[in-house]
Design an enzyme around this catalytic site. Structure first.
Site, short mmCIF file in Angstrom:
data_model
loop_
_atom_site.label_atom_id
_atom_site.label_comp_id
_atom_site.label_asym_id
_atom_site.label_seq_id
_atom_site.Cartn_x
_atom_site.Cartn_y
_atom_site.Cartn_z
N SER A 1 0.78 -1.23 0.00
CA SER A 1 0.00 0.00 0.00
C SER A 1 0.81 1.28 0.00
O SER A 1 0.27 2.35 -0.22
CB SER A 1 -0.91 0.02 1.21
OG SER A 1 -0.16 0.25 2.36
N LYS B 1 -11.34 -0.77 5.18
CA LYS B 1 -10.87 0.08 4.08
C LYS B 1 -11.93 0.07 2.97
O LYS B 1 -12.90 0.80 3.08
CB LYS B 1 -9.48 -0.37 3.64
CG LYS B 1 -8.46 -0.27 4.81
CD LYS B 1 -7.05 -0.45 4.38
CE LYS B 1 -6.09 -0.73 5.55
NZ LYS B 1 -5.88 0.39 6.47
N HIS C 1 -5.33 -4.23 1.11
CA HIS C 1 -5.49 -3.09 0.19
C HIS C 1 -6.05 -3.53 -1.16
O HIS C 1 -5.90 -2.82 -2.16
CB HIS C 1 -4.17 -2.35 0.02
CG HIS C 1 -3.76 -1.69 1.29
ND1 HIS C 1 -4.23 -0.46 1.67
CD2 HIS C 1 -2.97 -2.12 2.30
CE1 HIS C 1 -3.74 -0.15 2.85
NE2 HIS C 1 -2.97 -1.14 3.26
C1 LIG Z 1 -1.05 -4.35 4.65
C2 LIG Z 1 -1.89 -4.11 5.87
N1 LIG Z 1 -2.28 -5.16 6.59
C3 LIG Z 1 -3.03 -5.00 7.70
C4 LIG Z 1 -3.43 -3.73 8.11
C5 LIG Z 1 -4.26 -3.59 9.33
O1 LIG Z 1 -5.63 -3.49 8.98
P1 LIG Z 1 -6.63 -2.75 9.94
O2 LIG Z 1 -6.50 -1.29 9.67
O3 LIG Z 1 -7.97 -3.32 9.63
O4 LIG Z 1 -6.19 -3.08 11.34
C6 LIG Z 1 -3.05 -2.61 7.38
C7 LIG Z 1 -3.46 -1.27 7.82
O5 LIG Z 1 -3.24 -0.25 7.23
C8 LIG Z 1 -2.24 -2.79 6.22
O6 LIG Z 1 -1.82 -1.76 5.50
#
Ligand SMILES: Cc1ncc(COP(=O)(O)O)c(C=O)c1O
Length: 432
Positions: free
Chosen positions: A215, A274, A243
């Site tokens: 991301s 998201k 993402h």
């Molecule tokens: C690649 C990735 N995995 C997991 C997460 C965590 O997800 P959450 O925001 O639902 O805790 C994020 C958060 O930005 C992320 O970018």
């Protein structure tokens, strides 16, 4: 690529000690905390929360309470509510109905009082989205990665985890918490991954953990090629589609759906916060794996389950995005358009093959300054991205245009950036 992050918050140093009135030596805790914060200020990466309220139904417009004469109207350019589903009428209605039907909270863990029919339905919907037998909800994407990876590897004696060097902090936490051996492969580097896999004993349990869309750079993993290696070396595969879910594939099943690779992946992990616009996380896998995580993962067992109101909202979002590509298509169009406008203006937009639009600054102080000027003078809200989220020296602004960002908004944004680039004597690279 520069090495990503050290997770030490404090460089080893002499502990500050003071002499107490009673003659005893005492650790000066206040000084330690003050110095920790001072270091962030010195490096220009002290984070400030921007105080905003979104305007429901008018995303990406919001009000900003930052500064003295607020609230001021702003445009949000850094939301991960990528498709504005957090404001979709179907989602809002489902949440309102759930609130009035079952009340606010779940009232317990999934095992003790906190399992509602809505949770069960959402898990079935997510399992179907990824073509898996089962799914399991967690309170966030972070928790799903941490809880699943740490538990999986503990269930596999002697397991070695192969982890892409750009994996998210939550995967790194899960791998570390598993206590197992880890081999870090260079980002998306198949040769390096194979070199590491081939060095292990055939009888060693192996797990390859990677993301589909990275991301911060906006690039994509070679999913099939990783699966080929996993098959060759008999490794399990775990992909973070945080993402990508909702945004890629005909029904929003992510890159693994788009590339027709979902059946080759053992565990698909995603977020509900998201593209699905609400909150929570999940894994989808075969029922055997789901049953193991459900039964062994402390991060699943010992915590209150998601509010049924949130679950109802996500259910509406997932169901809607399974049947509608309108939001996905509009988001891709907006991202392509913004990248083209930035490139044309000579702004250093990074090569991203996805919906993410990263603009390289390369310095934390400048990145923060540009973001401050954008907010104060142009009503543009974009957060600077600094270490440890990205490697030092690659600090950037990360734009996430969506279906509701208009061409006029993009033109205004690009004009503002060009003016600031000029003002700060930064180079614009116009195509010849
Ligand atoms: C690649 C990735 N995995 C997991 C997460 C965590 O997800 P959450 O925001 O639902 O805790 C994020 C958060 O930005 C992320 O970018």
């Amino acid at each position: 690529m520069a090495k990503r992050r050290s997770l030490h918050y404090v460089t080893p140093q002499k502990l500050p000690l003071t002499g107490g009135a009673d003659g005893q030596t005492r650790v000066n805790y206040d000084q330690i905390f003050d110095e920790a914060i001072d270091r962030l200020h010195t490096e220009g990466r002290y984070r400030v929360f921007i105080d905003i309220m979104r305007n429901k139904g008018a995303f990406p417009n919001a009000r900003c309470f930052h500064g003295h004469n607020g609230p001021k109207p702003i445009t949000v350019w850094c939301s991960n509510d990528y498709l504005a589903m957090g404001q979709h009428p179907k989602v809002i209605e489902a949440m309102e109905n759930a609130l009035h039907d079952v009340g606010a909270g779940s009232g317990g863990t999934r095992n003790i009082g906190g399992n509602t029919h809505l949770h069960v339905e959402l898990e079935q919907e997510l399992a179907d989205l990824h073509g898996k037998d089962g799914a399991l909800l967690f309170t966030s994407g972070y928790v799903s990665n941490d809880a699943t990876l740490s538990t999986l590897a503990k269930l596999l004696p002697g397991c070695v985890i192969f982890s892409d060097e750009l994996n998210h902090a939550s995967m790194i936490a899960g791998i570390r918490n598993s206590g197992c051996e880890k081999r870090v492969f260079r980002h998306n580097d198949l040769e390096h991954l194979e070199e590491l896999l081939s060095a292990e004993d055939e009888a060693t349990p192996k797990l390859i953990a990677f993301e589909s869309v990275y991301s911060m750079d906006g690039d994509v993993a070679p999913v099939h090629a990783i699966c080929d290696l996993a098959e060759k070396y008999n490794a399990l595969t775990y992909v973070d589609e945080v993402h990508a879910v909702g945004m890629y594939g005909k029904r929003g099943g992510g890159i693994t759906e788009r590339d027709e690779a979902a059946d080759r992946i053992d565990i698909i992990e995603g977020t509900l916060g998201k593209a699905f616009g609400v909150m929570g996380g999940y894994i989808a896998a075969d029922t055997r794996v789901i049953d193991c995580i459900r039964s062994y993962a402390p991060g699943f067992i010992f915590t209150t389950s998601l509010s049924p109101v949130l679950v109802a909202g996500v259910l509406a979002a997932v169901r809607h995005l399974k049947g509608s590509s309108e939001e996905r298509d509009a988001q891709q169009a907006a991202a392509a358009s913004l990248k083209a406008k930035m490139r044309e203006a000579g702004l250093p937009v990074m090569d991203s093959t996805t919906h993410i639009v990263p603009l390289m600054v390369g310095d934390p102080v400048r990145a923060k300054k540009i973001s401050d000027i954008l907010l104060a003078e142009y009503g543009v809200y974009v957060q600077p991205i600094n270490f440890p989220t990205v490697p030092r020296g690659t600090e950037r602004l990360r734009f996430t245009p969506g279906p509701t960002h208009s061409e006029a908004m993009m033109d205004e944004l690009v004009a503002a950036l060009v003016e600031i680039w000029d003002r700060m004597d930064m180079e614009l690279r116009k195509a010849a």
